[in-house]
Design a protein around this motif. Structure first.
Motif, PDB file in Angstrom:
ATOM      1  N   ASP A 213      -2.435  -7.316  -6.507  1.00  0.00           N
ATOM      2  CA  ASP A 213      -3.352  -5.909  -5.724  1.00  0.00           C
ATOM      3  C   ASP A 213      -4.247  -5.445  -6.530  1.00  0.00           C
ATOM      4  O   ASP A 213      -4.270  -6.264  -7.006  1.00  0.00           O
ATOM      5  CB  ASP A 213      -2.203  -4.598  -5.603  1.00  0.00           C
ATOM      6  N   LYS A 215      -6.627  -2.962  -6.750  1.00  0.00           N
ATOM      7  CA  LYS A 215      -6.729  -1.197  -6.269  1.00  0.00           C
ATOM      8  C   LYS A 215      -8.061  -0.709  -6.749  1.00  0.00           C
ATOM      9  O   LYS A 215      -8.067   0.518  -5.782  1.00  0.00           O
ATOM     10  CB  LYS A 215      -5.525  -0.774  -7.391  1.00  0.00           C
ATOM     11  N   GLY A 227      -5.266   3.013  -1.997  1.00  0.00           N
ATOM     12  CA  GLY A 227      -4.140   2.314  -1.459  1.00  0.00           C
ATOM     13  C   GLY A 227      -4.200   1.324  -2.113  1.00  0.00           C
ATOM     14  O   GLY A 227      -3.041   0.612  -2.353  1.00  0.00           O
ATOM     15  N   TYR A 270      10.587  -2.795  -5.567  1.00  0.00           N
ATOM     16  CA  TYR A 270       9.193  -2.846  -5.716  1.00  0.00           C
ATOM     17  C   TYR A 270       8.871  -3.173  -7.758  1.00  0.00           C
ATOM     18  O   TYR A 270       9.141  -2.082  -8.034  1.00  0.00           O
ATOM     19  CB  TYR A 270       8.002  -2.657  -5.373  1.00  0.00           C
ATOM     20  N   ASN A 286       8.697   0.756  -7.176  1.00  0.00           N
ATOM     21  CA  ASN A 286       8.641   1.458  -6.006  1.00  0.00           C
ATOM     22  C   ASN A 286       9.983   1.748  -5.497  1.00  0.00           C
ATOM     23  O   ASN A 286      10.614   0.286  -5.732  1.00  0.00           O
ATOM     24  CB  ASN A 286       7.173   0.787  -5.462  1.00  0.00           C
ATOM     25  N   ARG A 288      10.281   0.496  -2.668  1.00  0.00           N
ATOM     26  CA  ARG A 288       9.821   0.093  -0.996  1.00  0.00           C
ATOM     27  C   ARG A 288       8.660  -0.941  -1.197  1.00  0.00           C
ATOM     28  O   ARG A 288       8.490  -0.968  -2.142  1.00  0.00           O
ATOM     29  CB  ARG A 288       9.336   1.645  -0.135  1.00  0.00           C
ATOM     30  N   GLY A 290       5.422  -3.002  -1.414  1.00  0.00           N
ATOM     31  CA  GLY A 290       4.180  -2.791  -1.391  1.00  0.00           C
ATOM     32  C   GLY A 290       2.964  -2.257  -0.294  1.00  0.00           C
ATOM     33  O   GLY A 290       3.178  -3.418   0.650  1.00  0.00           O
ATOM     34  N   ASP A 291       2.044  -1.896  -0.329  1.00  0.00           N
ATOM     35  CA  ASP A 291       1.324  -1.888   1.206  1.00  0.00           C
ATOM     36  C   ASP A 291      -0.222  -1.752   0.373  1.00  0.00           C
ATOM     37  O   ASP A 291      -0.362  -0.776  -0.880  1.00  0.00           O
ATOM     38  CB  ASP A 291       1.342  -0.449   2.032  1.00  0.00           C
ATOM     39  N   PRO A 292      -1.039  -2.795   0.248  1.00  0.00           N
ATOM     40  CA  PRO A 292      -1.102  -4.094   1.085  1.00  0.00           C
ATOM     41  C   PRO A 292       0.509  -5.566   0.875  1.00  0.00           C
ATOM     42  O   PRO A 292      -0.395  -6.261   1.145  1.00  0.00           O
ATOM     43  CB  PRO A 292      -2.479  -4.394   1.245  1.00  0.00           C
ATOM     44  N   GLU A 293       1.030  -5.569  -0.357  1.00  0.00           N
ATOM     45  CA  GLU A 293       1.911  -6.518  -0.488  1.00  0.00           C
ATOM     46  C   GLU A 293       1.958  -7.476   0.881  1.00  0.00           C
ATOM     47  O   GLU A 293       2.324  -7.922   0.625  1.00  0.00           O
ATOM     48  CB  GLU A 293       2.696  -6.320  -1.610  1.00  0.00           C
TER      49      GLU A 293
END
Ligand code: AMP
Ligand code: GLY
Length: 427
Positions: A213, A215, A227, A270, A286, A288, A290-293
């Motif tokens: 990422d 960040k 994000g 995650y 995490n 859930r 990831g965003d933007p992974e």
């Protein structure tokens, strides 16, 4: 089949596009979805991702066969538990397992109890005790609010004065509300960061292609935390030996720990990792995607996503061979000028129709105007992803497309993937 995806950002768009590849997927609903997602799914803007009872009612009344709950908030609020009670199969952890993200104190204590490598830490519920502890600490140090804080609850003070200000801001001024009732103060670690998303049914685990990422808002990792301004996959810092060590010392022990605590984790787990001189350590979990992974990982998935998600739900993931395509993917985020600070919205978006087949534009923050055109509605507006045989090729294709998409105030980082390319050269 009728499918439902809870959420409305770039990550959800990537999940929806992948689910659509399954010929059994008839209608996909997005709650709430967004302007761009409306080209791929039936969006329901009147139901927000945190409105659990409305989501469950919708799923019942629309004969949903399978649901995917993507964002952290509804997972922490028990959306999956409620959907299961209503008899609807779904992908994602229940609220108890989602604590691995929604409470940093839970996550840190889990790692300590089960010997999973992470930064040394102390937990404080009393600001006076935290301030007293800081007087004996060395700097930089890391101060984290316990609960969810939109990715902003981590501060890295460089000296005692900044650290005292961090504790006061979280615990006394309550910058993150109740999320700051307790804090974790932990050792500052160094080394390259790697994101590993993994499918797990509680027992079997299938790590996805690793990713990186970006960040911070500015080139060279400067500026405020966001994000996520872009991602690349795979992450060259995640060597096969690091992957083997993570599987043995982090991934499998985490699953076993969650089972032992009575909350087996099912869904996408995650692992935010740092490859330190002392080996890989967990920076955060995490609960859930990831965003933007997700926007670089899912395009490399060869196996049908719905099949994988159903195997997670039925706890048969161990029987499934999950395959990935060779090559690399890169995602460049196009943001509204000013993000992550204040920014204007309502700017008309123009996307050329003739973008190359290797490019996918994921919509994160836009809305449909009355005339059917797209306009910006959020900080991160689009994620321009390209796949290629090499990371260099993927980056060139993604940046060429990103340059051709227009909206007033468009901002992007110019150096996505630069560190990854440098790491590959250094090998
Ligand atoms: P998180 O929200 O937990 O992902 O933290 C945000 C960022 O803070 C991470 O991506 C790291 O860059 C940094 N960070 C968090 N914990 C540590 C740590 N113990 N040592 C060094 N950097 C950290
Ligand atoms: N990209 C980091 C996250 O999804 O939390």
């Amino acid at each position: 089949m009728n499918l439902l995806v809870v959420g409305g950002g770039g990550r959800e768009h990537a999940i929806i596009k992948k689910l659509k590849e399954n010929p059994l997927a008839e209608t996909i609903y997005a709650l709430p979805g967004n302007g761009g997602i409306a080209a791929d799914a039936v969006c329901v803007p009147s139901i927000g991702a945190k409105e659990i009872e409305k989501i469950v009612d919708f799923a019942r009344s629309h004969s949903i066969d399978f649901a995917v709950v993507a964002p952290d908030d509804p997972l922490a609020l028990g959306c999956v538990d409620r959907l299961h009670e209503a008899g609807i199969p779904c992908f994602g952890p229940g609220a108890k397992a989602a604590r691995i993200e929604s409470s940093k104190v839970f996550a840190k204590n889990l790692m300590k109890k089960y010997g999973i490598p992470t930064a040394r830490y102390e937990v404080f519920g009393d600001p006076a005790k935290a301030l007293a502890y800081l007087k004996t600490a060395s700097f930089p140090i890391v101060v984290k609010a316990d609960g969810l804080a939109l990715g902003k609850g981590v501060l890295i003070p460089q000296n005692l004065r900044e650290a005292e200000a961090a504790v006061k801001s979280i615990m006394e001024d309550r910058a993150f509300g109740d999320s700051g009732n307790e804090i974790v103060i932990e050792e500052f670690l160094t080394g390259p960061e790697v994101s590993v998303l993994a499918f797990t049914d509680g027992t079997a685990i299938v790590p996805m292609v690793s990713s990186m990422d970006h960040k911070r808002s500015g080139d060279g990792d400067t500026g405020l935390n966001t994000g996520g301004m872009g991602t690349v996959a795979p992450n060259p810092c995640y060597t096969p030996s690091a992957a083997a060590e993570c599987m043995e010392k982090i991934f499998l022990p985490t699953l076993a720990a969650m089972r032992a605590e009575g909350c087996p984790f099912k869904g996408c787990l995650y692992f935010g990792l740092m490859i330190t001189p002392g080996g890989p350590k967990v920076i955060e979990y995490n609960c859930r995607f990831g965003d933007p992974e997700t926007q670089v990982v899912l395009p490399l998935l060869k196996t049908d996503l719905l099949t994988v998600m159903q195997a997670v739900e039925s706890e048969t993931l161990g029987d499934l061979a999950v395959e990935w395509r060779d090559g690399a993917a890169a995602c460049v985020v196009l943001a509204s000028g000013g993000y992550p600070g204040s920014y204007e919205t309502g700017k008309k978006i123009t996307i050329p129709r003739d973008l190359p087949a290797a490019v996918t534009v994921y919509h994160a923050g836009d809305a449909l105007a009355e005339d059917g055109t797209l306009a910006t509605s959020g900080g991160r507006v689009l994620g321009v992803t390209a796949v290629g045989d090499t990371l260099q090729a993927a980056l060139e294709t993604a940046y060429a497309a990103a340059g051709r998409i227009e909206f007033e105030g468009k901002y992007m980082r110019r150096d996505i993937g630069k560190r990854a390319l440098a790491a590959m050269e250094g090998r």
